[in-house]
Design a protein around this motif. Sequence first.
Motif, PDB file in Angstrom:
ATOM      1  N   VAL A 272       3.473   1.565  13.463  1.00 28.74           N
ATOM      2  CA  VAL A 272       4.119   2.583  12.632  1.00 28.74           C
ATOM      3  C   VAL A 272       3.417   3.926  12.785  1.00 28.74           C
ATOM      4  O   VAL A 272       4.065   4.980  12.856  1.00 28.74           O
ATOM      5  N   SER A 273       2.088   3.921  12.854  1.00 30.03           N
ATOM      6  CA  SER A 273       1.347   5.174  13.015  1.00 30.03           C
ATOM      7  C   SER A 273       1.704   5.856  14.332  1.00 30.03           C
ATOM      8  O   SER A 273       1.969   7.058  14.376  1.00 30.03           O
TER       9      SER A 273
ATOM     10  N   GLN B 106      -0.098  -7.325   9.610  1.00 28.34           N
ATOM     11  CA  GLN B 106      -0.160  -6.019   8.955  1.00 28.34           C
ATOM     12  C   GLN B 106      -0.921  -5.013   9.799  1.00 28.34           C
ATOM     13  O   GLN B 106      -0.556  -3.836   9.854  1.00 28.34           O
ATOM     14  N   THR B 107      -1.987  -5.464  10.485  1.00 30.18           N
ATOM     15  CA  THR B 107      -2.727  -4.577  11.378  1.00 30.18           C
ATOM     16  C   THR B 107      -1.834  -4.067  12.499  1.00 30.18           C
ATOM     17  O   THR B 107      -1.854  -2.878  12.842  1.00 30.18           O
TER      18      THR B 107
ATOM     19  N   SER C 164       1.795  -8.403   2.358  1.00 35.44           N
ATOM     20  CA  SER C 164       1.868  -7.922   3.728  1.00 35.44           C
ATOM     21  C   SER C 164       3.312  -7.900   4.204  1.00 35.44           C
ATOM     22  O   SER C 164       4.129  -8.738   3.816  1.00 35.44           O
TER      23      SER C 164
ATOM     24  N   LEU D 150       1.437   1.303   4.053  1.00 37.87           N
ATOM     25  CA  LEU D 150       0.691   0.634   5.118  1.00 37.87           C
ATOM     26  C   LEU D 150      -0.639   0.084   4.624  1.00 37.87           C
ATOM     27  O   LEU D 150      -1.059  -1.015   5.009  1.00 37.87           O
TER      28      LEU D 150
ATOM     29  N   THR E 126      -7.963   0.505  12.861  1.00 42.27           N
ATOM     30  CA  THR E 126      -6.878   0.279  11.900  1.00 42.27           C
ATOM     31  C   THR E 126      -6.925   1.299  10.766  1.00 42.27           C
ATOM     32  O   THR E 126      -5.914   1.920  10.420  1.00 42.27           O
TER      33      THR E 126
ATOM     34  N   LEU F  28       4.186   6.779   3.061  1.00 41.86           N
ATOM     35  CA  LEU F  28       4.182   5.778   4.127  1.00 41.86           C
ATOM     36  C   LEU F  28       2.778   5.221   4.339  1.00 41.86           C
ATOM     37  O   LEU F  28       2.600   4.006   4.549  1.00 41.86           O
ATOM     38  N   SER F  29       1.779   6.082   4.265  1.00 43.86           N
ATOM     39  CA  SER F  29       0.394   5.618   4.384  1.00 43.86           C
ATOM     40  C   SER F  29       0.049   4.652   3.252  1.00 43.86           C
ATOM     41  O   SER F  29      -0.659   3.661   3.462  1.00 43.86           O
TER      42      SER F  29
ATOM     43  N   VAL G 109      -4.465   5.124   9.753  1.00 45.37           N
ATOM     44  CA  VAL G 109      -3.959   5.651   8.477  1.00 45.37           C
ATOM     45  C   VAL G 109      -4.550   7.030   8.205  1.00 45.37           C
ATOM     46  O   VAL G 109      -3.842   7.956   7.779  1.00 45.37           O
TER      47      VAL G 109
ATOM     48  N   ILE H  96       1.403  -3.814  12.414  1.00 39.41           N
ATOM     49  CA  ILE H  96       2.390  -2.900  11.837  1.00 39.41           C
ATOM     50  C   ILE H  96       1.772  -1.523  11.604  1.00 39.41           C
ATOM     51  O   ILE H  96       2.396  -0.492  11.877  1.00 39.41           O
ATOM     52  N   ILE H  97       0.542  -1.485  11.087  1.00 35.52           N
ATOM     53  CA  ILE H  97      -0.116  -0.199  10.836  1.00 35.52           C
ATOM     54  C   ILE H  97      -0.223   0.604  12.130  1.00 35.52           C
ATOM     55  O   ILE H  97       0.105   1.794  12.168  1.00 35.52           O
TER      56      ILE H  97
END
Length: 345
Positions: A205-206, A198-199, A182, A264, A15, A260-261, A19, A201-202
Amino acid sequence: MDFSIASILALDGVTNGAVYALLALATVLLFTITRVIFIPQGEFVAFGALTLAMLQTGQVPGTVWFLVILAILAAGGEFIAMVRQGRGAAKAAVEAGKILAYPLAVSLLAWWAAPQQWPLWAQAVLTLALVTPFGSLIYRLAYESLADASVLVLLIVSVGVHFCLVGLGLYFFGAEGFRNPSFWDERFQAGPLMLSGQTVIIMLVSVALIVMLWLFFERSLWGKALRATAVNRLGARLMGISSTMAGRLSFSLAAFIGALSGLLIGPTTTIFYDSGFLIGLKGFVAAVFAGLSSYPLALVGALGVGLLESFGSFWASSFKEVIVFSSILPVLLWRSLRDPHAEEH
């Protein structure tokens, strides 16, 4: 350590590594195109997280005033430069107005929208719109006139820009830390692992951003222009590709990736005005693993940094930062022995 603990640590490492991968990609992007080792990349992370946090409280974020000041300085510098070149005050005023237009418009929007308490996703979009212009403005003010300087000079400028951004971040955001809500509160059970929304999504999105960047560089004319500049700056100029445009665009992309990071990582840890430095430095370590030149190796290096940090915090939590940053030493030694360079002139 049993399998369940190792699985949890591995998930945490992947995770965080996702990022760090974004920041490593931004670092490699800037270095290959502009030869700038951009130390303040992490400041965009802090600006993104803190801007969203202040919007959440209904306050006008300090990013608004900071952006306006940078835009005025950049527009004033462009106006003076054009007048000195004899290009006419009217034309210089038009160009200065173009520089000011977007920052002023988005700043006015943020000033009006802050007390309205927009939904979280809308505030996140507004945050990206506010922080992204910082990239091109910083390039205009700090790097554009030194575009042909040596890497060492550009590195010294980056150090100065870092200290300026940290100090201004303290002034505009204050010393208080913030932790954002979150974007997705769902929980998923997978064996011994508990995945938060949230994990998920991270990671999603990445991966999505990495794919979009690949498509941008492979399929778009702007992306191909940046690739050409990265391969051969002089050759790109001879083909009509502006290195100035390439620098501004690459810095804007880096600012977008950094902001964006920050969005996240904001819900996973408390962010202070100076938190971005350590986060960005870990992305830089991943980029060094890739020799500041390979995007795929930067991704692998970022995942390695995330896993090393996660397992290092389990075995020796007091020394996890030392473990991560010390890992760069054997990589540098190996690269130095494998590919020695002659002295630059």
